[in-house]
Motif scaffolding. Structure first.
Motif, PDB file in Angstrom:
ATOM      1  N   TYR A   1       0.641-109.221  63.587  1.00  0.00           N
ATOM      2  CA  TYR A   1       1.788-109.987  63.522  1.00  0.00           C
ATOM      3  C   TYR A   1       2.149-110.404  62.388  1.00  0.00           C
ATOM      4  CZ  TYR A   1       5.034-113.525  64.572  1.00  0.00           C
ATOM      5  OH  TYR A   1       6.135-114.380  64.295  1.00  0.00           O
ATOM      6  N   HIS A   2       3.344-110.558  61.717  1.00  0.00           N
ATOM      7  CA  HIS A   2       3.943-111.215  60.470  1.00  0.00           C
ATOM      8  C   HIS A   2       5.363-111.311  60.511  1.00  0.00           C
ATOM      9  CE1 HIS A   2       4.891-106.730  60.490  1.00  0.00           C
ATOM     10  NE2 HIS A   2       5.749-107.074  59.622  1.00  0.00           N
ATOM     11  N   ASP A   3       5.481-112.292  59.545  1.00  0.00           N
ATOM     12  CA  ASP A   3       6.902-112.699  59.107  1.00  0.00           C
ATOM     13  C   ASP A   3       7.276-112.094  57.952  1.00  0.00           C
ATOM     14  OD1 ASP A   3       7.116-114.891  61.048  1.00  0.00           O
ATOM     15  OD2 ASP A   3       5.387-115.939  59.925  1.00  0.00           O
ATOM     16  N   LEU A   4       6.378-111.581  57.144  1.00  0.00           N
ATOM     17  CA  LEU A   4       6.790-110.997  55.894  1.00  0.00           C
ATOM     18  C   LEU A   4       5.752-110.161  55.539  1.00  0.00           C
ATOM     19  CD1 LEU A   4       9.344-111.697  53.853  1.00  0.00           C
ATOM     20  CD2 LEU A   4       7.904-113.487  52.837  1.00  0.00           C
ATOM     21  N   ILE A   5       6.291-109.032  54.538  1.00  0.00           N
ATOM     22  CA  ILE A   5       5.489-108.147  54.225  1.00  0.00           C
ATOM     23  C   ILE A   5       5.621-108.268  52.164  1.00  0.00           C
ATOM     24  CG2 ILE A   5       4.523-105.679  53.465  1.00  0.00           C
ATOM     25  CD1 ILE A   5       5.590-105.135  56.352  1.00  0.00           C
ATOM     26  N   ILE A   6       4.506-108.651  51.520  1.00  0.00           N
ATOM     27  CA  ILE A   6       4.894-108.605  50.376  1.00  0.00           C
ATOM     28  C   ILE A   6       3.970-107.591  49.578  1.00  0.00           C
ATOM     29  CG2 ILE A   6       4.396-109.827  48.191  1.00  0.00           C
ATOM     30  CD1 ILE A   6       5.120-112.406  49.881  1.00  0.00           C
ATOM     31  N   CYS A   7       4.240-106.953  48.674  1.00  0.00           N
ATOM     32  CA  CYS A   7       3.446-105.919  48.092  1.00  0.00           C
ATOM     33  C   CYS A   7       3.417-106.034  46.553  1.00  0.00           C
ATOM     34  CB  CYS A   7       4.433-104.477  48.066  1.00  0.00           C
ATOM     35  SG  CYS A   7       4.674-104.094  49.663  1.00  0.00           S
ATOM     36  N   PRO A   8       2.218-106.887  46.123  1.00  0.00           N
ATOM     37  CA  PRO A   8       2.186-107.201  44.696  1.00  0.00           C
ATOM     38  C   PRO A   8       1.548-106.144  43.897  1.00  0.00           C
ATOM     39  CG  PRO A   8       0.504-108.106  46.117  1.00  0.00           C
ATOM     40  CD  PRO A   8       1.341-107.299  46.930  1.00  0.00           C
ATOM     41  N   PHE A   9       1.183-105.174  44.268  1.00  0.00           N
ATOM     42  CA  PHE A   9       0.650-103.992  43.486  1.00  0.00           C
ATOM     43  C   PHE A   9       0.589-102.583  44.613  1.00  0.00           C
ATOM     44  CE2 PHE A   9      -3.401-101.923  41.743  1.00  0.00           C
ATOM     45  CZ  PHE A   9      -2.716-101.364  40.746  1.00  0.00           C
ATOM     46  N   LEU A  10       1.502-102.118  44.607  1.00  0.00           N
ATOM     47  CA  LEU A  10       1.836-101.007  45.470  1.00  0.00           C
ATOM     48  C   LEU A  10       2.652 -99.886  44.853  1.00  0.00           C
ATOM     49  CD1 LEU A  10       1.111 -99.857  48.208  1.00  0.00           C
ATOM     50  CD2 LEU A  10       3.387-100.606  49.087  1.00  0.00           C
ATOM     51  N   THR A  11       2.072 -98.680  44.548  1.00  0.00           N
ATOM     52  CA  THR A  11       2.685 -97.503  43.940  1.00  0.00           C
ATOM     53  C   THR A  11       3.127 -96.698  44.918  1.00  0.00           C
ATOM     54  OG1 THR A  11       0.376 -96.604  43.730  1.00  0.00           O
ATOM     55  CG2 THR A  11       1.526 -97.849  41.748  1.00  0.00           C
ATOM     56  N   LYS A  12       2.806 -96.594  46.220  1.00  0.00           N
ATOM     57  CA  LYS A  12       3.311 -95.841  47.435  1.00  0.00           C
ATOM     58  C   LYS A  12       4.510 -96.258  47.832  1.00  0.00           C
ATOM     59  CE  LYS A  12      -1.459 -94.422  48.578  1.00  0.00           C
ATOM     60  NZ  LYS A  12      -2.103 -95.057  47.401  1.00  0.00           N
ATOM     61  N   ARG A  13       5.273 -95.077  48.269  1.00  0.00           N
ATOM     62  CA  ARG A  13       6.753 -95.449  48.922  1.00  0.00           C
ATOM     63  C   ARG A  13       6.410 -96.017  50.393  1.00  0.00           C
ATOM     64  NH1 ARG A  13      11.591 -93.575  47.489  1.00  0.00           N
ATOM     65  NH2 ARG A  13      10.708 -92.230  45.863  1.00  0.00           N
ATOM     66  N   VAL A  14       7.332 -97.011  50.429  1.00  0.00           N
ATOM     67  CA  VAL A  14       7.481 -97.737  51.793  1.00  0.00           C
ATOM     68  C   VAL A  14       8.100 -96.883  52.559  1.00  0.00           C
ATOM     69  CG1 VAL A  14       8.077-100.026  52.847  1.00  0.00           C
ATOM     70  CG2 VAL A  14       7.303 -99.992  50.479  1.00  0.00           C
ATOM     71  N   PRO A  15       7.576 -96.732  53.978  1.00  0.00           N
ATOM     72  CA  PRO A  15       8.328 -95.853  55.066  1.00  0.00           C
ATOM     73  C   PRO A  15       9.643 -96.586  55.300  1.00  0.00           C
ATOM     74  CG  PRO A  15       6.022 -96.085  55.699  1.00  0.00           C
ATOM     75  CD  PRO A  15       6.049 -96.941  54.353  1.00  0.00           C
ATOM     76  N   ARG A  16      10.647 -95.993  55.826  1.00  0.00           N
ATOM     77  CA  ARG A  16      11.740 -96.438  56.246  1.00  0.00           C
ATOM     78  C   ARG A  16      11.898 -97.148  57.322  1.00  0.00           C
ATOM     79  NH1 ARG A  16      17.355 -94.870  56.548  1.00  0.00           N
ATOM     80  NH2 ARG A  16      17.023 -93.029  55.139  1.00  0.00           N
ATOM     81  N   GLU A  17      10.812 -97.097  58.289  1.00  0.00           N
ATOM     82  CA  GLU A  17      10.800 -97.835  59.536  1.00  0.00           C
ATOM     83  C   GLU A  17      10.378 -99.505  58.923  1.00  0.00           C
ATOM     84  OE1 GLU A  17       8.244 -98.254  63.362  1.00  0.00           O
ATOM     85  OE2 GLU A  17       8.744 -96.299  62.649  1.00  0.00           O
ATOM     86  N   ILE A  18       9.802 -99.520  57.834  1.00  0.00           N
ATOM     87  CA  ILE A  18       9.554-100.850  57.405  1.00  0.00           C
ATOM     88  C   ILE A  18      10.478-101.454  56.430  1.00  0.00           C
ATOM     89  CG2 ILE A  18       7.867-102.116  55.949  1.00  0.00           C
ATOM     90  CD1 ILE A  18       5.741-100.332  56.877  1.00  0.00           C
ATOM     91  N   TRP A  19      10.825-100.675  55.426  1.00  0.00           N
ATOM     92  CA  TRP A  19      12.044-101.354  54.729  1.00  0.00           C
ATOM     93  C   TRP A  19      13.550-101.558  55.104  1.00  0.00           C
ATOM     94  CZ3 TRP A  19      16.580 -98.557  54.016  1.00  0.00           C
ATOM     95  CH2 TRP A  19      16.428 -97.139  53.812  1.00  0.00           C
TER      96      TRP A  19
END
Length: 557
Positions: A52-70
């Motif tokens: 469960y989450h309210d927010l996702i933060i990516c401080p150090f991520l080089t992989k592409r975020v899937p469409r379902e998430i963004w």
């Protein structure tokens, strides 16, 4: 910041220093944080559904975020991008250094279909102003200015989310949008032409540190040796004049304390480290394995300079002001080999014998204080147990020299510290640290019990229960937390420069006061008892397959 507490997922490639700092700063504000290392893109979908989450933060991520998430507007996924507003691309800091930018920044933006093109939640700019350009590497910029700006931007973005302040679309017609889309750098951008100036070559090396490294062919002409390496740790030579008229650009013409001196077009540059077969080592280690070519390379002499930061390769230097001796030991990535430990111990002994010095301040390096024993050198040794054993005893001897000093001692941590390096600082009479520094006061990730007299000094400062908690949890803490629990004595200054000003002023104040050292024989005997217990455990650890596997995984990349 609003008092509302959020459930936040941190997606990251690796729990690095910047990620740890953001995790700790968010946690300090009462948010519930789950740290999740991403090995493949599918992990993001899995974790976003699992937790469960309210927010996702990516401080150090080089992989592409899937469409379902963004595409989920109610639970946004925020990217921490090390670039000014409008800047896009994976090699942002590399370009900033290459183009000699005087101002840069960090932008927190929403993940979108096109990389770095999503709505902007916050942005924070900073000036790039280093008096010694040799220190302006990508890793140093990342761990200092970028990390500080990232914290400001992330906390502002979280506040905006809580307060329902809308993000704004990326707009290149906005005069505040000064960044552009930059292509990703490739190997050709990182190749060294030794016929260029030392400054040009240094810029390429500095922008490529610590990953992926610049690429260069190095030659030792007298033994007909030539090979290609990834190169690191450049220092433009400005202190001394050399004459190697018969050598060509790219020739290795000297060495000092593990570093090598290379001829450029009209001047010379030092390289502290080379990388081959995924292992980074002090430069001379690799050349020593190449037909013993270092027998053909002279070693220019160097005395320990007293004064400002040297413009030559010199890991240890001192500065004495009104009876206070500041000892700088700027070891690459904070790792301390047997040789480096012995060097530092000898300098400490030399300073202790100087009757004009009353107070000694251990400054460590600009980017980090120390991270303990040198795992890369250990991994390269013919016998990793023997090298581990010699290294842990050598750093223990440094700690012993610190607590046996007849002077007042102060550990002044300008940057992060971990494992034995963190514990080493506790042997001083006082421990001061910069705000925002991340500490890892444990050994568990390397499957070690630990030494450096930590069973005495850590327990003495924080008590047995907190000591056990720090060691067993294997989690990072902020310098402010270290102050709160009594591990440190003072925490001041938001930047290295501010902290140095505080240290210089405060150490002179300490120097003017009377202080009685409690160096009794009984305490020395107790300390040696702790050392013996620690080393009995380390003897077992160093023979264990878990340590060898953890070390190999850490150093080979």
């Amino acid at each position: 910041m609003s008092s509302k507490s959020l459930d936040i997922l941190l997606f990251l490639n690796k729990f690095n220093g910047l990620s740890q700092r953001i995790f700790l700063e968010l946690q300090k504000l009462g948010h519930q944080i789950k740290v999740l290392e991403i090995n493949k893109e599918d992990d993001m979908l899995k974790f976003s559904k699992e937790y469960y989450h309210d927010l996702i933060i990516c401080p150090f991520l080089t992989k592409r975020v899937p469409r379902e998430i963004w595409s989920n507007e109610t639970k946004p996924c925020l990217i921490v991008h090390p670039g000014i507003q409008g800047d896009r691309g994976l090699t942002s800091l590399d370009w900033a250094i290459k183009e000699n930018k005087m101002e840069w920044g960090v932008t927190v933006l929403q993940a979108a279909e096109n990389m770095d093109a999503g709505n902007i939640w916050s942005t924070t700019n900073f000036s790039i102003n280093r008096s010694n350009m040799n220190l302006l590497t990508k890793s140093s910029l990342y761990s200092n200015e970028v990390t500080n700006a990232s914290v400001v931007s992330v906390l502002q973005a979280v506040k905006n989310f809580i307060d329902q302040v809308p993000s704004k679309p990326l707009d290149y017609s906005d005069p505040n949008t000064k960044g552009v889309l930059k292509r990703n750098m490739n190997n050709q951008d990182r190749e060294i032409d030794w016929k260029c100036s030392a400054e040009e070559i240094s810029s390429i090396i500095r922008m490529s540190d610590t990953q992926p490294g610049a690429i260069a062919v190095l030659s030792v002409p007298k033994c007909n040796y030539s090979n290609k390496y990834r190169i690191f740790g450049s220092v433009v030579e400005k202190e001394q004049s050399f004459s190697f008229d018969t050598n060509a650009p790219g020739d290795v013409v000297g060495h000092r304390n593990g570093a090598i001196l290379v001829k450029c077009k009209k001047s010379f540059i030092w390289l502290s480290h080379l990388k081959s077969n995924k292992l980074k080592l002090p430069a001379l280690y690799w050349l020593n394995q190449a037909k013993h070519s270092t027998a053909y390379i002279p070693a220019p002499k160097l005395n320990y300079l007293v004064g400002e930061e040297p413009q030559t390769f010199q890991e240890i230097w001192i500065n004495v002001v009104d009876g206070v001796c500041f000892i700088h030991f700027n070891f690459y990535n904070g790792a301390m080999s047997v040789f480096q430990c012995k060097q530092l111990k000898n300098v400490l002994k030399l300073v202790d014998s100087n009757h004009l010095v009353k107070t000694v301040v251990l400054m460590g390096g600009y980017n980090c204080f120390s991270n303990g024993i040198h795992l890369n050198v250990i991994d390269n040794a013919e016998d990793s147990f023997d090298e581990s054993w010699e290294n842990i005893n050598a750093i223990n001897d440094v700690v012993k020299q610190i607590f046996q000093m007849s002077k007042i001692t102060i550990s002044a941590l300008q940057g992060n510290a971990g494992a034995g390096g963190c514990m080493m600082a506790l042997a001083s009479d006082y421990v001061w640290c910069r705000k925002g520094v991340v500490l890892n006061p444990h050994y568990k990730s390397m499957k070690l019990f630990g030494s450096e007299y930590h069973t005495y000094f850590l327990k003495k400062r924080v008590g047995i229960n907190k000591s056990r908690e720090l060691l067993d949890s294997a989690m990072p803490i902020l310098s402010s937390t270290a102050l709160d629990i009594g591990m440190f004595d003072k925490v001041e200054g938001n930047t290295v420069e501010e902290f140095r000003q505080f240290v210089y002023k405060e150490s002179l104040s300490v120097n003017s006061k009377s202080y009685i050292k409690n160096n009794s024989q009984k305490i020395y005997e107790e300390l040696e008892h702790h050392r013996n217990i620690e080393l009995s455990m380390m003897n077992l650890n160093f023979r264990n397959a878990d340590y060898n596997e953890a070390r190999r995984n850490f150093v080979h990349h």
